[in-house]
Motif scaffolding. Structure first.
Motif, PDB file in Angstrom:
ATOM      1  N   TYR A   8       0.841  -1.206   0.000  1.00  0.00           N
ATOM      2  CA  TYR A   8       0.000   0.000   0.000  1.00  0.00           C
ATOM      3  C   TYR A   8       0.875   1.254   0.000  1.00  0.00           C
ATOM      4  CZ  TYR A   8      -3.354   3.450   1.815  1.00  0.00           C
ATOM      5  OH  TYR A   8      -4.128   4.572   2.014  1.00  0.00           O
ATOM      6  N   ASN A   9       1.904   1.270   0.849  1.00  0.00           N
ATOM      7  CA  ASN A   9       2.778   2.439   0.957  1.00  0.00           C
ATOM      8  C   ASN A   9       3.646   2.653  -0.273  1.00  0.00           C
ATOM      9  OD1 ASN A   9       1.814   3.208   3.480  1.00  0.00           O
ATOM     10  ND2 ASN A   9       3.258   1.875   4.548  1.00  0.00           N
ATOM     11  N   SER A  10       3.796   1.640  -1.092  1.00  0.00           N
ATOM     12  CA  SER A  10       4.585   1.791  -2.320  1.00  0.00           C
ATOM     13  C   SER A  10       3.778   2.436  -3.444  1.00  0.00           C
ATOM     14  CB  SER A  10       5.118   0.429  -2.782  1.00  0.00           C
ATOM     15  OG  SER A  10       4.072  -0.361  -3.294  1.00  0.00           O
ATOM     16  N   GLY A  11       2.496   2.631  -3.229  1.00  0.00           N
ATOM     17  CA  GLY A  11       1.629   3.283  -4.202  1.00  0.00           C
ATOM     18  C   GLY A  11       0.239   2.700  -4.150  1.00  0.00           C
ATOM     19  N   HIS A  12      -0.752   3.591  -3.975  1.00  0.00           N
ATOM     20  CA  HIS A  12      -2.141   3.143  -3.868  1.00  0.00           C
ATOM     21  C   HIS A  12      -3.066   4.139  -4.561  1.00  0.00           C
ATOM     22  CE1 HIS A  12      -1.338   5.706  -0.349  1.00  0.00           C
ATOM     23  NE2 HIS A  12      -2.564   6.154  -0.571  1.00  0.00           N
ATOM     24  N   ILE A  13      -4.298   3.730  -4.762  1.00  0.00           N
ATOM     25  CA  ILE A  13      -5.313   4.584  -5.366  1.00  0.00           C
ATOM     26  C   ILE A  13      -5.755   5.618  -4.331  1.00  0.00           C
ATOM     27  CG2 ILE A  13      -7.663   4.595  -6.319  1.00  0.00           C
ATOM     28  CD1 ILE A  13      -7.041   1.777  -7.451  1.00  0.00           C
ATOM     29  N   ALA A  14      -5.956   6.847  -4.787  1.00  0.00           N
ATOM     30  CA  ALA A  14      -6.362   7.940  -3.892  1.00  0.00           C
ATOM     31  C   ALA A  14      -7.602   7.549  -3.085  1.00  0.00           C
ATOM     32  CB  ALA A  14      -6.644   9.199  -4.698  1.00  0.00           C
ATOM     33  N   ASN A  15      -7.575   7.897  -1.807  1.00  0.00           N
ATOM     34  CA  ASN A  15      -8.675   7.673  -0.868  1.00  0.00           C
ATOM     35  C   ASN A  15      -8.900   6.211  -0.514  1.00  0.00           C
ATOM     36  OD1 ASN A  15      -9.258  10.487  -0.735  1.00  0.00           O
ATOM     37  ND2 ASN A  15     -10.350  10.279  -2.680  1.00  0.00           N
ATOM     38  N   ALA A  16      -8.022   5.324  -0.942  1.00  0.00           N
ATOM     39  CA  ALA A  16      -8.160   3.913  -0.578  1.00  0.00           C
ATOM     40  C   ALA A  16      -7.733   3.705   0.870  1.00  0.00           C
ATOM     41  CB  ALA A  16      -7.314   3.039  -1.494  1.00  0.00           C
ATOM     42  N   VAL A  17      -8.469   2.858   1.556  1.00  0.00           N
ATOM     43  CA  VAL A  17      -8.146   2.470   2.922  1.00  0.00           C
ATOM     44  C   VAL A  17      -7.491   1.102   2.853  1.00  0.00           C
ATOM     45  CG1 VAL A  17      -9.131   1.882   5.171  1.00  0.00           C
ATOM     46  CG2 VAL A  17     -10.086   3.778   3.854  1.00  0.00           C
ATOM     47  N   ASN A  18      -6.378   0.962   3.563  1.00  0.00           N
ATOM     48  CA  ASN A  18      -5.667  -0.312   3.556  1.00  0.00           C
ATOM     49  C   ASN A  18      -6.262  -1.248   4.598  1.00  0.00           C
ATOM     50  OD1 ASN A  18      -2.421  -1.497   4.493  1.00  0.00           O
ATOM     51  ND2 ASN A  18      -3.596  -2.177   2.753  1.00  0.00           N
ATOM     52  N   ILE A  19      -6.820  -2.352   4.132  1.00  0.00           N
ATOM     53  CA  ILE A  19      -7.309  -3.413   5.015  1.00  0.00           C
ATOM     54  C   ILE A  19      -6.662  -4.701   4.508  1.00  0.00           C
ATOM     55  CG2 ILE A  19      -9.307  -4.600   5.978  1.00  0.00           C
ATOM     56  CD1 ILE A  19     -11.029  -2.183   5.300  1.00  0.00           C
ATOM     57  N   ASP A  20      -5.576  -5.082   5.116  1.00  0.00           N
ATOM     58  CA  ASP A  20      -4.768  -6.221   4.682  1.00  0.00           C
ATOM     59  C   ASP A  20      -5.538  -7.529   4.876  1.00  0.00           C
ATOM     60  OD1 ASP A  20      -2.847  -8.190   4.240  1.00  0.00           O
ATOM     61  OD2 ASP A  20      -1.365  -7.305   5.593  1.00  0.00           O
ATOM     62  N   ILE A  21      -5.787  -8.214   3.765  1.00  0.00           N
ATOM     63  CA  ILE A  21      -6.551  -9.463   3.821  1.00  0.00           C
ATOM     64  C   ILE A  21      -5.831 -10.554   4.609  1.00  0.00           C
ATOM     65  CG2 ILE A  21      -5.689 -10.435   1.654  1.00  0.00           C
ATOM     66  CD1 ILE A  21      -8.669 -11.338   1.162  1.00  0.00           C
ATOM     67  N   ASN A  22      -4.525 -10.429   4.769  1.00  0.00           N
ATOM     68  CA  ASN A  22      -3.752 -11.442   5.484  1.00  0.00           C
ATOM     69  C   ASN A  22      -3.773 -11.265   6.999  1.00  0.00           C
ATOM     70  OD1 ASN A  22      -2.902 -12.788   3.100  1.00  0.00           O
ATOM     71  ND2 ASN A  22      -1.397 -11.176   2.772  1.00  0.00           N
ATOM     72  N   GLU A  23      -4.316 -10.169   7.469  1.00  0.00           N
ATOM     73  CA  GLU A  23      -4.374  -9.914   8.911  1.00  0.00           C
ATOM     74  C   GLU A  23      -5.535 -10.677   9.549  1.00  0.00           C
ATOM     75  OE1 GLU A  23      -2.226  -8.298  10.898  1.00  0.00           O
ATOM     76  OE2 GLU A  23      -0.952  -7.984   9.147  1.00  0.00           O
ATOM     77  N   ASN A  24      -5.354 -11.074  10.791  1.00  0.00           N
ATOM     78  CA  ASN A  24      -6.379 -11.836  11.508  1.00  0.00           C
ATOM     79  C   ASN A  24      -7.684 -11.079  11.688  1.00  0.00           C
ATOM     80  OD1 ASN A  24      -4.650 -14.024  11.786  1.00  0.00           O
ATOM     81  ND2 ASN A  24      -3.864 -13.318  13.766  1.00  0.00           N
ATOM     82  N   ASP A  25      -7.617  -9.747  11.742  1.00  0.00           N
ATOM     83  CA  ASP A  25      -8.824  -8.953  11.985  1.00  0.00           C
ATOM     84  C   ASP A  25      -9.482  -8.457  10.692  1.00  0.00           C
ATOM     85  OD1 ASP A  25      -6.913  -7.063  11.256  1.00  0.00           O
ATOM     86  OD2 ASP A  25      -7.486  -5.634  12.827  1.00  0.00           O
ATOM     87  N   PHE A  26      -9.087  -9.026   9.542  1.00  0.00           N
ATOM     88  CA  PHE A  26      -9.624  -8.562   8.255  1.00  0.00           C
ATOM     89  C   PHE A  26     -11.158  -8.595   8.239  1.00  0.00           C
ATOM     90  CE2 PHE A  26     -11.077  -9.328   3.875  1.00  0.00           C
ATOM     91  CZ  PHE A  26     -10.617  -8.164   3.276  1.00  0.00           C
ATOM     92  N   ALA A  27     -11.745  -9.716   8.584  1.00  0.00           N
ATOM     93  CA  ALA A  27     -13.206  -9.847   8.549  1.00  0.00           C
ATOM     94  C   ALA A  27     -13.871  -8.836   9.479  1.00  0.00           C
ATOM     95  CB  ALA A  27     -13.627 -11.265   8.914  1.00  0.00           C
ATOM     96  N   GLN A  28     -13.294  -8.614  10.639  1.00  0.00           N
ATOM     97  CA  GLN A  28     -13.847  -7.632  11.583  1.00  0.00           C
ATOM     98  C   GLN A  28     -13.760  -6.224  11.011  1.00  0.00           C
ATOM     99  OE1 GLN A  28     -11.342  -8.641  14.921  1.00  0.00           O
ATOM    100  NE2 GLN A  28     -13.064  -9.589  16.010  1.00  0.00           N
ATOM    101  N   ARG A  29     -12.664  -5.911  10.346  1.00  0.00           N
ATOM    102  CA  ARG A  29     -12.496  -4.564   9.784  1.00  0.00           C
ATOM    103  C   ARG A  29     -13.481  -4.306   8.651  1.00  0.00           C
ATOM    104  NH1 ARG A  29      -6.654  -2.753   8.794  1.00  0.00           N
ATOM    105  NH2 ARG A  29      -7.752  -0.792   8.570  1.00  0.00           N
ATOM    106  N   LEU A  30     -13.902  -5.349   7.960  1.00  0.00           N
ATOM    107  CA  LEU A  30     -14.922  -5.172   6.922  1.00  0.00           C
ATOM    108  C   LEU A  30     -16.231  -4.675   7.527  1.00  0.00           C
ATOM    109  CD1 LEU A  30     -14.440  -8.309   4.632  1.00  0.00           C
ATOM    110  CD2 LEU A  30     -13.568  -5.976   4.279  1.00  0.00           C
ATOM    111  N   ASP A  31     -16.475  -5.032   8.787  1.00  0.00           N
ATOM    112  CA  ASP A  31     -17.703  -4.611   9.459  1.00  0.00           C
ATOM    113  C   ASP A  31     -17.788  -3.095   9.636  1.00  0.00           C
ATOM    114  OD1 ASP A  31     -18.596  -7.237   9.656  1.00  0.00           O
ATOM    115  OD2 ASP A  31     -17.688  -7.525  11.637  1.00  0.00           O
ATOM    116  N   SER A  32     -16.660  -2.406   9.523  1.00  0.00           N
ATOM    117  CA  SER A  32     -16.667  -0.941   9.657  1.00  0.00           C
ATOM    118  C   SER A  32     -17.173  -0.259   8.389  1.00  0.00           C
ATOM    119  CB  SER A  32     -15.270  -0.425   9.994  1.00  0.00           C
ATOM    120  OG  SER A  32     -14.399  -0.612   8.892  1.00  0.00           O
ATOM    121  N   LEU A  33     -17.327  -1.011   7.306  1.00  0.00           N
ATOM    122  CA  LEU A  33     -17.799  -0.444   6.045  1.00  0.00           C
ATOM    123  C   LEU A  33     -19.329  -0.366   6.027  1.00  0.00           C
ATOM    124  CD1 LEU A  33     -15.467  -2.483   3.680  1.00  0.00           C
ATOM    125  CD2 LEU A  33     -15.156  -0.113   4.406  1.00  0.00           C
TER     126      LEU A  33
END
Length: 128
Positions: A53-78
């Motif tokens: 993400y830090n090497s280049g991302h689309i403007a206004n994109a939020v980084n939610i790493d799919i490999n992290e254990n809390d990925f599914a929980q973070r989707l709930d914030s959408l």
């Protein structure tokens, strides 16, 4: 007559399911994705690692790493009532994220075909 009605009912049920599935996720090319994410208030998620993400991302994109254990929980914030635009490097991880979003009852999911690699190949802007 009963057989005809049963066949018609089955046909309508199957057609209805296909239409609902088609609405739940859409794979779009960089040009269409670019136009859509320029609008105010859209939800754009980058499911790559923070380093990617830090090497280049689309403007206004939020980084939610799919490999992290809390990925599914973070989707709930959408917001499930708004479209979710999702991408990764080339499309593999975003496809998994789309499946997870569907499982969480998101109904308007737009995935970038080819990921940020296709985005950059199409000469769309990235932020660092």
């Amino acid at each position: 007559m009963k057989k005809i009605m049963a066949i018609l009912a089955l046909g309508l049920a199957l057609t209805g399911c296909k239409k609902e599935h088609a609405k739940s996720a859409e794979l779009v090319e960089p040009a269409a994705f670019y136009t859509a994410v320029k609008q105010d208030g859209v939800q754009v998620i980058d499911v790559r690692t923070p380093e990617e993400y830090n090497s280049g991302h689309i403007a206004n994109a939020v980084n939610i790493d799919i490999n992290e254990n809390d990925f599914a929980q973070r989707l709930d914030s959408l917001d499930k009532d708004k479209a979710v635009y999702v991408y990764c490097r080339s499309g593999g991880r975003s496809a998994k994220a789309v499946d997870m979003l569907k499982a969480k009852s998101f109904t308007n999911i737009i995935e970038l075909n080819g990921g940020i690699e296709a985005w950059q190949k199409a000469e769309k802007p990235v932020e660092n």
